[in-house]
Design an enzyme around this catalytic site. Sequence first.
Site, mmCIF file in Angstrom:
data_model
loop_
_atom_site.group_PDB
_atom_site.id
_atom_site.type_symbol
_atom_site.label_atom_id
_atom_site.label_comp_id
_atom_site.label_asym_id
_atom_site.label_seq_id
_atom_site.Cartn_x
_atom_site.Cartn_y
_atom_site.Cartn_z
ATOM 1 N N HIS A 189 -29.374 7.084 -16.670
ATOM 2 C CA HIS A 189 -29.816 5.730 -17.026
ATOM 3 C C HIS A 189 -30.947 5.295 -16.090
ATOM 4 O O HIS A 189 -30.952 5.629 -14.908
ATOM 5 C CB HIS A 189 -28.650 4.745 -16.932
ATOM 6 C CG HIS A 189 -28.975 3.418 -17.536
ATOM 7 N ND1 HIS A 189 -29.693 2.466 -16.857
ATOM 8 C CD2 HIS A 189 -28.731 2.903 -18.761
ATOM 9 C CE1 HIS A 189 -29.865 1.410 -17.647
ATOM 10 N NE2 HIS A 189 -29.276 1.654 -18.813
ATOM 11 N N GLU A 237 -34.353 4.686 -24.195
ATOM 12 C CA GLU A 237 -34.240 3.329 -23.679
ATOM 13 C C GLU A 237 -35.481 3.006 -22.862
ATOM 14 O O GLU A 237 -35.546 3.361 -21.670
ATOM 15 C CB GLU A 237 -32.997 3.211 -22.800
ATOM 16 C CG GLU A 237 -31.723 3.632 -23.509
ATOM 17 C CD GLU A 237 -30.490 3.030 -22.867
ATOM 18 O OE1 GLU A 237 -29.637 2.570 -23.622
ATOM 19 O OE2 GLU A 237 -30.396 3.008 -21.626
HETATM 20 O O1 LIG Z 1 -29.212 -0.583 -20.472
HETATM 21 C C1 LIG Z 1 -28.947 -0.631 -21.642
HETATM 22 C C2 LIG Z 1 -29.372 -1.750 -22.490
HETATM 23 O O2 LIG Z 1 -29.046 -2.969 -21.878
HETATM 24 P P1 LIG Z 1 -29.395 -4.357 -22.633
HETATM 25 O O3 LIG Z 1 -28.628 -5.392 -21.884
HETATM 26 O O4 LIG Z 1 -28.924 -4.203 -24.055
HETATM 27 O O5 LIG Z 1 -30.879 -4.542 -22.571
HETATM 28 C C3 LIG Z 1 -28.157 0.448 -22.294
HETATM 29 O O6 LIG Z 1 -28.095 1.561 -21.453
HETATM 30 C C4 LIG Z 1 -26.754 -0.003 -22.594
HETATM 31 O O7 LIG Z 1 -26.080 -0.214 -21.410
#
Ligand SMILES: O=C(COP(=O)(O)O)[C@@H](O)CO
Length: 254
Positions: free
Chosen positions: A96, A168
């Site tokens: 992450h 992400e």
């Molecule tokens: O970090 C994430 C997204 O977070 P949001 O609060 O939806 O922006 C993803 O990895 C889910 O934890």
Amino acid sequence: MPQKSLWVGTSWKMNKGPGAARDAAARIADMAVPDTITPFVIPPFTSLETVAARLENTAWHVGAQNMHWEEEGAWTGEISPRMVRECGADLIELGHSERREHFGETDITVNLKVRAAIRHGLRPLICIGDSAEEYEFNVTHETLARQTKMALHGLTTDEITTVLLAYEPVWAIGAKGRAAEPEFVDIAHKRLRHVLIELVGEEQARRVPLLYGGSVSLDNAARYTALSDVDGVFIGRSAWDPSGLEAIIRSVAS
Ligand SMILES: O=C(COP(=O)(O)O)[C@@H](O)CO
């Protein structure tokens, strides 16, 4: 056309200790989840065993937010793949951007962890994403390709088909983030699929679920899941309350 199957889930990040997690898991266990949805929840370590036990024998996959790549040893403060398994988890979130940014996670440590996860029968949910600068300089694809190839380095084709990839964008995550335009996600996921096709061929590449994450909400979730190369959404804030998660599940399933 048959309805496509979607992965939909949330990481609670550093929220919900054992008490709050127990309550949330009870609500999650009672949720009606359509067959086309593969649901998952990723609690913090201290709540992992409680949540996994409550959701055992349900459709829910339960994961941890990180782990070390070694089985045991002098690694103060770390959690091993075996410990994650012993808590009842079957998923493991790796790479992450918050871990890459604040805790020194690199493409190389992500690769070590992915390989360890597979050795221990855990399904890796690998997070990749471009920074705001990379987006601005138009090198999103290069970043995603590098992170993907390095995370999957040394894996066999069969092993690659067991992973989940979550795109992400770093600039889309959290209260200060802005959700990526679905048109942009569409292109990013199509190019990402091509990276996988180069690695394992078309048929196997299509077996790897590609999730989108970053400011996913009830308002926008279905716009992402309608895209042909989006196989699910990974949600933070909007799904921390189980009723928010349930509403998003319903919105993308209908
Ligand atoms: O970090 C994430 C997204 O977070 P949001 O609060 O939806 O922006 C993803 O990895 C889910 O934890």
